[in-house]
Enzyme design. Structure first.
Site, PDB file in Angstrom:
ATOM      1  N   THR A  45      16.849  47.844 -19.843  1.00 13.14           N
ATOM      2  CA  THR A  45      15.985  47.670 -21.008  1.00 13.14           C
ATOM      3  C   THR A  45      16.295  48.648 -22.134  1.00 13.14           C
ATOM      4  O   THR A  45      15.787  48.505 -23.234  1.00 13.14           O
ATOM      5  CB  THR A  45      14.509  47.834 -20.599  1.00 13.14           C
ATOM      6  OG1 THR A  45      14.346  49.094 -19.931  1.00 13.14           O
ATOM      7  CG2 THR A  45      14.085  46.719 -19.652  1.00 13.14           C
ATOM      8  N   HIS A  50      15.744  56.946 -17.822  1.00 12.71           N
ATOM      9  CA  HIS A  50      14.960  58.127 -18.178  1.00 12.71           C
ATOM     10  C   HIS A  50      14.598  58.887 -16.919  1.00 12.71           C
ATOM     11  O   HIS A  50      14.960  58.497 -15.801  1.00 12.71           O
ATOM     12  CB  HIS A  50      13.718  57.750 -18.991  1.00 12.71           C
ATOM     13  CG  HIS A  50      12.835  56.733 -18.315  1.00 12.71           C
ATOM     14  ND1 HIS A  50      12.033  57.037 -17.230  1.00 12.71           N
ATOM     15  CD2 HIS A  50      12.644  55.418 -18.570  1.00 12.71           C
ATOM     16  CE1 HIS A  50      11.374  55.965 -16.854  1.00 12.71           C
ATOM     17  NE2 HIS A  50      11.727  54.960 -17.638  1.00 12.71           N
ATOM     18  N   HIS A  53      13.546  57.517 -13.508  1.00 16.37           N
ATOM     19  CA  HIS A  53      14.509  56.919 -12.581  1.00 16.37           C
ATOM     20  C   HIS A  53      15.203  57.961 -11.713  1.00 16.37           C
ATOM     21  O   HIS A  53      15.922  57.619 -10.774  1.00 16.37           O
ATOM     22  CB  HIS A  53      15.588  56.153 -13.360  1.00 16.37           C
ATOM     23  CG  HIS A  53      15.058  55.010 -14.162  1.00 16.37           C
ATOM     24  ND1 HIS A  53      14.957  55.045 -15.540  1.00 16.37           N
ATOM     25  CD2 HIS A  53      14.600  53.790 -13.795  1.00 16.37           C
ATOM     26  CE1 HIS A  53      14.472  53.901 -15.979  1.00 16.37           C
ATOM     27  NE2 HIS A  53      14.236  53.127 -14.939  1.00 16.37           N
ATOM     28  N   LYS A  87       2.618  47.411 -17.089  1.00 17.39           N
ATOM     29  CA  LYS A  87       2.648  47.101 -18.516  1.00 17.39           C
ATOM     30  C   LYS A  87       1.446  46.255 -18.910  1.00 17.39           C
ATOM     31  O   LYS A  87       1.008  45.379 -18.162  1.00 17.39           O
ATOM     32  CB  LYS A  87       3.940  46.336 -18.880  1.00 17.39           C
ATOM     33  CG  LYS A  87       5.217  47.119 -18.598  1.00 17.39           C
ATOM     34  CD  LYS A  87       5.334  48.315 -19.505  1.00 17.39           C
ATOM     35  CE  LYS A  87       6.584  49.118 -19.215  1.00 17.39           C
ATOM     36  NZ  LYS A  87       6.679  50.327 -20.057  1.00 17.39           N
ATOM     37  N   ARG A  91       7.299  42.726 -22.186  1.00 21.05           N
ATOM     38  CA  ARG A  91       8.412  43.483 -22.749  1.00 21.05           C
ATOM     39  C   ARG A  91       9.156  42.620 -23.756  1.00 21.05           C
ATOM     40  O   ARG A  91       9.215  41.393 -23.616  1.00 21.05           O
ATOM     41  CB  ARG A  91       9.387  43.887 -21.640  1.00 21.05           C
ATOM     42  CG  ARG A  91       8.828  44.858 -20.620  1.00 21.05           C
ATOM     43  CD  ARG A  91       9.851  45.103 -19.522  1.00 21.05           C
ATOM     44  NE  ARG A  91       9.323  45.875 -18.409  1.00 21.05           N
ATOM     45  CZ  ARG A  91       9.443  47.196 -18.291  1.00 21.05           C
ATOM     46  NH1 ARG A  91      10.080  47.875 -19.230  1.00 21.05           N
ATOM     47  NH2 ARG A  91       8.951  47.826 -17.253  1.00 21.05           N
ATOM     48  N   ASP A 201       4.767  51.854  -7.493  1.00 22.11           N
ATOM     49  CA  ASP A 201       4.330  50.663  -8.225  1.00 22.11           C
ATOM     50  C   ASP A 201       5.143  49.422  -7.837  1.00 22.11           C
ATOM     51  O   ASP A 201       4.776  48.303  -8.194  1.00 22.11           O
ATOM     52  CB  ASP A 201       4.402  50.899  -9.740  1.00 22.11           C
ATOM     53  CG  ASP A 201       5.804  51.203 -10.232  1.00 22.11           C
ATOM     54  OD1 ASP A 201       6.627  51.722  -9.437  1.00 22.11           O
ATOM     55  OD2 ASP A 201       6.091  50.950 -11.418  1.00 22.11           O
ATOM     56  N   LYS A 239       7.792  62.854 -20.694  1.00 23.60           N
ATOM     57  CA  LYS A 239       7.488  62.668 -22.106  1.00 23.60           C
ATOM     58  C   LYS A 239       7.531  64.007 -22.833  1.00 23.60           C
ATOM     59  O   LYS A 239       7.071  65.016 -22.323  1.00 23.60           O
ATOM     60  CB  LYS A 239       6.100  62.037 -22.287  1.00 23.60           C
ATOM     61  CG  LYS A 239       6.007  60.595 -21.808  1.00 23.60           C
ATOM     62  CD  LYS A 239       6.768  59.657 -22.722  1.00 23.60           C
ATOM     63  CE  LYS A 239       6.576  58.201 -22.306  1.00 23.60           C
ATOM     64  NZ  LYS A 239       7.351  57.275 -23.156  1.00 23.60           N
ATOM     65  N   THR A 240       8.090  64.004 -24.043  1.00 26.33           N
ATOM     66  CA  THR A 240       8.027  65.157 -24.933  1.00 26.33           C
ATOM     67  C   THR A 240       7.442  64.679 -26.251  1.00 26.33           C
ATOM     68  O   THR A 240       7.213  63.480 -26.444  1.00 26.33           O
ATOM     69  CB  THR A 240       9.427  65.747 -25.184  1.00 26.33           C
ATOM     70  OG1 THR A 240      10.185  64.813 -25.976  1.00 26.33           O
ATOM     71  CG2 THR A 240      10.175  66.010 -23.872  1.00 26.33           C
TER      72      THR A 240
END
Length: 417
Positions: A45, A50, A53, A87, A91, A201, A239-240
């Protein structure tokens, strides 16, 4: 807690990977005989995986190290459908060209975690486009779809949670779990695969594949999931302020990656050393015993070892040296991430908000404004107080750069070019 006998499951258990396992005794016996062939699926995707994974790639690493065979499955086919798990909305549908470009960009990262080749335990890479795109729809309904209960599919978290929130789910997304389950069957037939691993999940989708294999006459299949990653404070990992922590260096530099791990919360250091480094457990225990300010040394080891695993030892040492020069010696390190800016653009004066966004230190102008109000953004180590500030050649340091900083740990050098 199950007392596993195989090196593979003992390793995953002591390092904190395991959340759920189907038929743990059977899987343990298979692992003890060195007969596990396991896969993890990765949809294409984005041009990079990221940090979410990372845990599954590390599990594949330990599988290979303990005598099993890993398979990385590229989702050239399933990416065209879209995984609804977690989600609230569909997507975006990507073109085949976008999917293939993303797939090519993603592939390289796996070679850092495992060895590919033709030997018994060498990893292999497959692409589910090879079989999913060739399925005839009527044959798929008759041969595969007949094994699925709509009642059971509606009870799966990936579907149920979406419907409970009154969020629409498209028919194409509803079929995703069928595609994933069939992947497991196809990999079992082609390569003798007997285990699928993933995040918690994915449990419903994975055990659906186990059941489909039984119905379609494969050998015994197994499922193993790990916990979804959160920090000790409950925040979602990866996340940043500037966005996701990508695994490709061209999207998230090795220096930023090192800094991400260096900023780990104290309570997470031991857990992350176990999950995201390959340090021996004895060494991890010694680092975990450090208290007070000494825990910062453990964080540096975590940052360097995690970076070495993904980007190589040379890049990890370079990032550590850059951090030491910047923070401990108070100098501007030449190896900080840089952003080229044209001489003309600088001569005309460029707004500081746009430059912080362009440098990837913040996600938007609005985020930059909020950080300025809190004193979080600095130019050449001086806090910005005026959001309308512009940068010109007058802001260049004696080294010929302008240093942009977000907090104390993240920096980018603007370099006229």
């Amino acid at each position: 807690m199950v007392a596993f006998k195989s090196d593979f499951l003992k390793t995953l258990q002591e390092r904190g990977f395991i959340h759920q396992v189907s038929n743990p005794e059977g899987l343990d016996a298979l692992a003890a005989r060195g007969e596990i062939v396991a896969y993890v699926g990765y949809d294409c995707t984005a041009p990079s995986l990221h940090i979410g994974h990372l845990i599954s790639a590390t599990m594949l690493h330990w599988l290979q190290q303990t005598g099993g065979k890993p398979i990385t499955l590229m989702g050239g086919g399933t990416t065209r459908v879209g995984d609804p798990s977690g989600k609230d909305e569909t997507r975006p549908i990507l073109t085949v060209e976008q999917i293939n470009a993303n797939k090519d960009s993603i592939k390289g990262v796996f070679k850092r975690f495992m060895q590919f080749g033709d030997a018994k335990t060498d990893a292999l890479m497959a692409d589910n486009a090879e079989w999913l795109t060739k399925l005839n729809y009527i044959e798929m309904l008759r041969d595969i779809g007949r094994h699925f209960s709509v009642n059971r599919m509606l009870s799966m978290d990936s579907v149920k949670l979406r419907l409970d929130r009154d969020q629409e789910m498209s028919f194409i997304e509803f079929n995703y779990m069928i595609c994933q389950a069939y992947d497991f069957v196809e990999l079992a037939r082609r390569y003798g695969c007997n285990l699928q691993m993933g995040g918690s999940d994915q449990w419903g989708n994975i055990v659906t594949g186990v059941d489909l294999g039984r119905r379609m006459g494969t050998h015994q299949l197994y499922a193993l999931t790990t916990h979804l990653l959160t920090t000790a404070s409950g925040a979602k990992m990866g996340k940043t302020a500037a966005g996701a922590v990508w695994l490709n260096a061209d999207q998230f530099s090795s220096y930023d990656y090192w800094q991400y791990w260096r900023n780990t919360e104290d309570a997470d250091v031991e857990r992350f050393l176990k999950l995201f480094t390959i340090l021996p457990m004895g060494e991890i225990a010694k680092l975990a015993a450090l208290q007070g300010s000494e825990i910062n040394e453990a964080k540096k080891v975590l940052a360097t070892e995690a970076t070495a695993l993904l980007h190589g030892r040379a890049e990890a040492d370079k990032a550590a040296d850059t951090a030491r020069t910047t923070f401990e010696e108070g100098a501007i390190a030449e190896s900080l991430p840089t952003l080229d800016i044209s001489h003309s653009e600088l001569a005309d004066g460029t707004g500081v908000l746009a430059l912080f966004v362009k440098a990837g230190l913040v996600a938007s102008n609005g985020e930059a404004r909020r950080q300025i109000k809190g004193g979080g953004l600095r130019v050449n180590d001086v806090a910005i107080t005026d959001e309308k500030m512009t940068l010109t050649p007058a802001n260049l340091t004696p080294e010929g750069v302008i240093k942009l900083s977000f907090g104390k740990k993240r920096h980018v050098l603007l370099r006229p070019a």
